[in-house]
Design an enzyme around this catalytic site. Structure first.
Site, short mmCIF file in Angstrom:
data_model
loop_
_atom_site.label_atom_id
_atom_site.label_comp_id
_atom_site.label_asym_id
_atom_site.label_seq_id
_atom_site.Cartn_x
_atom_site.Cartn_y
_atom_site.Cartn_z
N LYS A 243 25.90 42.22 3.01
CA LYS A 243 26.93 43.07 2.39
C LYS A 243 27.41 44.17 3.34
CE LYS A 243 25.39 45.36 -1.17
NZ LYS A 243 25.34 46.84 -1.05
N ARG A 324 14.48 53.02 5.66
CA ARG A 324 15.87 53.35 5.30
C ARG A 324 16.43 54.48 6.16
NH1 ARG A 324 18.80 50.67 0.97
NH2 ARG A 324 17.24 49.48 -0.18
#
Length: 543
Positions: A243, A324
């Site tokens: 994505k 992250r």
């Protein structure tokens, strides 16, 4: 504690927080300095702040609750995802959190979500830790100095990682940590977990109820970009499907990489002011935009340094696979400002099919689009989680089930309606395997997937011939510029055609079994959008 220099709107005693030293809207530089000086974080070799989120390195979905009251009881899809908690138990927990924060040095930040001014929602966030506040500065939209002066919040986020509820059973909890939304009081309450994504996804979940119910806006867990001709493209997909990678296109401006709304005024808008991307195995070659965005002003979570250095070892997953980075969207060079655009022209559903069954590209009817949107399919491959030794189907309704308070068919029917009204083309892209399942076949080359997207965006698949997949009913183009014709029909890439059909039927059955829980509320058109086979079909019928 309010001072004469602070606007009255900043008096935290109205929330029950007393005798606290409140740091308002500190700069990222100041928050980073405080984090490092307190021993809560370190700086990488290029000056990026890095922290460890402690016990929780991801969201804790089993400890997420929605307050069940007059506003929610008949709207929410209650069950495994949306677990109820009583208003009384919420009030007890909120009182305990504000008592815990009282008397401490804490951090407050005012911001907003929803880039379209018509749907803007002001959010005030109060955090125990400076680096939690740093994260919020990146992820929510930022105010001008003038806007901060007399700010009034619509929603309040209270984040107290250090508060662990000692008697969880007495207040309806499973264990001491919790993430709770109260739609009547408009409060998001996070306790016992320092994982920053709980704040981000809490507000996203709130918008996923408020926008469709009150504003006729479809909330979407997707990325989006826009071309020079104002043609908007939207990319849905679960983790690992591409994505972020595929929406980052040097020829197109990024609107946002994760959360958007589609309005009745025919616009798409970003909810956020930043990006929150996985960095496991990150390289500049694979993900140049993300790699270059990791600089001062960004926040790295749960990474490990190479021994004896401050150089990040992105391959190291010893703390978690879920490493992250969060950063302001301005860290990306080619962005749409402000971050909204016109109706999408094309929507892409991305799936990483590790079974090697689905076509690399297929065009969906409205019914198929709704069916695959509700299904939210991808596959987990060996090595991604303990105990997974071969591909396993994974379904997440609307490509974001953990954050969807309403029944998935509500979002799917909104999507179908908007698609039809706007004349949008919807495509299913398999970024996974071809020529066999994981371990036998090979991953579809990224350059081919990019070529398919480019062809679609340039209208080059509009006039080609299509054929129907015999099991899934998908329309597969028979040619595509810069893509070998033979890979467009996945059966062509398998040496053993019988093995292909067997695997395809197996996957089709998984789709049907997963969809059973939605079937009673799905329209006939949506039900007809699924695989063509049922449990009575035999292998011989398809060879």
């Amino acid at each position: 504690m309010n001072t004469s220099q602070e606007p009255l709107t900043r008096d935290l005693e109205k929330y029950g927080i007393t005798n606290a030293t409140v740091n308002w809207n500190l700069t990222p530089e100041d928050l980073q300095k405080r984090t490092v000086e307190a021993g809560m974080g370190t700086e990488t070799e290029n000056g990026t702040l890095a922290v460890n989120t402690g016990k929780f390195t991801g969201r804790s979905p089993q400890d997420r609750f929605l307050v069940e009251d007059d506003y929610t009881k008949d709207k929410v899809w209650w069950g495994r995802i949306n677990k109820p908690i009583s208003p009384d138990n919420f009030d007890k927990l909120q009182d305990r959190v504000v008592d815990y924060l009282s008397g401490k040095e804490i951090y407050a930040r005012d911001g907003y979500v929803c880039a379209d001014p018509k749907y803007r929602m002001n959010v005030r966030t109060i955090t125990e830790y400076p680096w939690s506040n740093f994260f919020v500065n990146s992820m929510f939209l930022r105010l001008t100095e003038e806007e901060k002066e007399n700010f009034e919040e619509e929603w309040l986020v209270l984040c107290a990682p250090g508060y662990v509820e000692p008697n969880p059973d007495s207040v309806g909890l499973r264990q001491g940590n919790f993430s709770i939304l109260n739609f009547t009081k408009k409060v998001a309450l996070v306790g016992g977990s320092a994982y920053t994504g709980e704040m981000k996804k809490g507000i996203f979940s709130a918008l996923n109820l408020i926008l469709p119910v009150e504003k006729n806006v479809l909330p979407m867990h997707c990325s989006a970009n826009v071309g020079e001709k104002d043609d908007t493209a939207v990319f849905f997909g679960l983790s690992g499907t591409g994505k972020t990678t595929l929406s980052a296109d040097p020829e197109r401006k990024l609107i946002g990489d994760d959360e958007h709304g589609w309005t009745s005024e025919n616009t798409i808008f970003n909810f956020e002011g930043g990006c929150y991307a996985k960095v496991i195995d990150l390289t500049e070659e694979k993900e140049p935009d993300i790699f270059r965005a990791i600089k001062p002003g960004a926040l790295l979570e749960n990474i490990v340094y190479k021994e004896g250095t401050r150089e990040v070892d992105y391959e190291n997953s010893s703390i978690t696979q879920n490493t992250r980075v969060s950063y302001p969207i301005e860290h990306i060079e080619n962005i749409q400002q402000p971050s909204y655009a016109d109706n999408p022209t094309n929507i892409f559903f991305l799936t990483c099919d590790a079974f090697g069954v689905l076509p690399p590209v297929s065009k969906l009817t409205p019914g198929q689009a709704a069916y695959h949107f509700i299904s939210g399919y991808t596959a987990k491959v060996a090595g991604t989680e303990a105990g997974i030794n071969e591909p396993v189907p994974s379904f997440s309704a609307c490509f974001g089930e953990p954050f969807m308070p309403l029944h998935p068919t509500v979002y799917a029917e909104m999507l179908s309606k908007k698609m039809t009204e706007a004349g949008v083309n919807v495509w299913l892209l398999n970024t996974g395997w071809s020529g066999g399942a994981y371990g036998v076949g090979s991953r579809i080359k990224l350059k081919y997937t990019r070529a398919m997207i480019t062809a679609i965006l340039e209208g080059k698949l509009d006039g080609v011939s299509y054929k129907e997949h015999p099991i899934f009913g998908l329309s597969m183009p028979e040619e595509c510029p810069n893509v070998p014709d033979e890979i467009l029909d996945p059966m062509n890439t398998w040496d053993d055609k019988g093995a292909y059909v067997s695997k395809a039927i197996h996957l089709a059955h998984s789709f049907h079994l997963n969809f059973d829980k939605f079937a009673s509320q799905a329209s006939e058109e949506i039900l007809n959008g699924g695989p063509l086979i049922d449990t009575h079909h035999t292998l011989e019928e398809h060879i």
